[in-house]
Structure formats: C-alpha cells, structure tokens
Design a protein around this motif. Structure first.
Motif, PDB file in Angstrom:
ATOM      1  N   PRO A 138       0.914  -1.218  -0.073  1.00  0.00           N
ATOM      2  CA  PRO A 138       0.032  -0.032  -0.078  1.00  0.00           C
ATOM      3  C   PRO A 138       0.759   1.250  -0.109  1.00  0.00           C
ATOM      4  O   PRO A 138       1.816   1.199   0.730  1.00  0.00           O
ATOM      5  CB  PRO A 138      -0.839  -0.237   1.259  1.00  0.00           C
ATOM      6  CG  PRO A 138      -0.692  -1.516   1.629  1.00  0.00           C
ATOM      7  CD  PRO A 138       0.580  -2.151   1.072  1.00  0.00           C
ATOM      8  N   TYR A 139       0.496   2.287  -0.688  1.00  0.00           N
ATOM      9  CA  TYR A 139       1.118   3.492  -0.689  1.00  0.00           C
ATOM     10  C   TYR A 139       0.119   4.572  -1.362  1.00  0.00           C
ATOM     11  O   TYR A 139      -0.607   4.508  -2.411  1.00  0.00           O
ATOM     12  CB  TYR A 139       2.261   3.503  -1.548  1.00  0.00           C
ATOM     13  CG  TYR A 139       3.104   4.655  -1.447  1.00  0.00           C
ATOM     14  CD1 TYR A 139       4.278   4.781  -0.671  1.00  0.00           C
ATOM     15  CD2 TYR A 139       2.832   5.803  -2.462  1.00  0.00           C
ATOM     16  CE1 TYR A 139       5.007   6.058  -0.681  1.00  0.00           C
ATOM     17  CE2 TYR A 139       3.731   7.138  -2.366  1.00  0.00           C
ATOM     18  CZ  TYR A 139       4.696   7.065  -1.415  1.00  0.00           C
ATOM     19  OH  TYR A 139       5.528   8.276  -1.135  1.00  0.00           O
ATOM     20  N   LYS A 140       0.202   5.804  -0.455  1.00  0.00           N
ATOM     21  CA  LYS A 140      -0.969   6.820  -0.771  1.00  0.00           C
ATOM     22  C   LYS A 140      -0.497   7.764  -1.865  1.00  0.00           C
ATOM     23  O   LYS A 140       0.691   8.085  -1.896  1.00  0.00           O
ATOM     24  CB  LYS A 140      -1.130   7.490   0.480  1.00  0.00           C
ATOM     25  CG  LYS A 140      -2.239   8.625  -0.112  1.00  0.00           C
ATOM     26  CD  LYS A 140      -2.695   9.296   1.666  1.00  0.00           C
ATOM     27  CE  LYS A 140      -3.640  10.464   1.304  1.00  0.00           C
ATOM     28  NZ  LYS A 140      -4.884  10.151   0.888  1.00  0.00           N
ATOM     29  N   LEU A 141      -1.129   7.364  -3.148  1.00  0.00           N
ATOM     30  CA  LEU A 141      -0.853   8.421  -4.182  1.00  0.00           C
ATOM     31  C   LEU A 141      -1.859   9.550  -4.414  1.00  0.00           C
ATOM     32  O   LEU A 141      -3.035   9.452  -4.329  1.00  0.00           O
ATOM     33  CB  LEU A 141      -0.825   7.565  -5.120  1.00  0.00           C
ATOM     34  CG  LEU A 141       0.326   6.403  -5.348  1.00  0.00           C
ATOM     35  CD1 LEU A 141      -0.094   5.536  -6.809  1.00  0.00           C
ATOM     36  CD2 LEU A 141       1.754   7.204  -5.581  1.00  0.00           C
ATOM     37  N   GLU A 142      -1.668  10.555  -4.821  1.00  0.00           N
ATOM     38  CA  GLU A 142      -2.302  11.930  -5.033  1.00  0.00           C
ATOM     39  C   GLU A 142      -3.107  11.503  -6.368  1.00  0.00           C
ATOM     40  O   GLU A 142      -2.465  10.875  -7.571  1.00  0.00           O
ATOM     41  CB  GLU A 142      -1.772  13.049  -5.024  1.00  0.00           C
ATOM     42  CG  GLU A 142      -0.933  13.309  -3.684  1.00  0.00           C
ATOM     43  CD  GLU A 142      -2.001  13.430  -2.696  1.00  0.00           C
ATOM     44  OE1 GLU A 142      -2.961  14.014  -2.926  1.00  0.00           O
ATOM     45  OE2 GLU A 142      -1.623  13.109  -1.433  1.00  0.00           O
TER      46      GLU A 142
END
Length: 77
Positions: free
Chosen positions: A20-24
């Motif tokens: 998981p990685y938060k991307l804009e």
C-alpha cells in the motif's frame, strides 16, 4: 513529492501495487516493464544498470582535474 520506486504487478486488467502507498489523484507515474522470468535480485540489478546507462553515457565530458584520486591502472590517465 520525492522520487520513489514502488514494486507492482499487472493482474491482467490493471496495475496493482505490491505494498500500500498513498498516491495523489492525477499524479504522474513512470512504469518500467521488467523482462519476464527474472528472479527479484536479477530484476533489480537489470533496472539499476538500465537507469545508470540512462544517467551516464559516452558523450559525457568529465575533465581530468575533476578526479580527486586518480586510478593509476586506468589507460586514459
């Protein structure tokens, strides 16, 4: 945002991040497709070599006075 490499795979329909990685929204991405059937270590080495070849090429001109410690075994010195 800082430059980061993320591991991912294609599930047949879309690209899925392995962690998981938060991307804009609408962030620009570069996708590198690795050759099939390479073990993870070899794939990493292949990618590193590919990126180094892009960063440095034969047309780069580095003057000899930029070298702090000359290599006496180098034929060009």
């Amino acid at each position: 945002m800082k430059l980061i490499s993320l591991s991912a795979h294609f599930d047949g329909q879309s690209i899925q991040l392995d962690e998981p990685y938060k991307l804009e929204p609408n962030i620009k991405l570069i996708i590198t497709v690795l050759p099939e059937q390479l073990p993870e270590r070899e794939a990493g080495l292949w990618l590193s070599r590919h990126q180094l070849n892009k960063a440095y090429n034969q047309n780069d001109d580095y003057p000899l006075n930029a070298i702090k410690t000359p290599n006496p075994d180098y034929a060009g010195s």
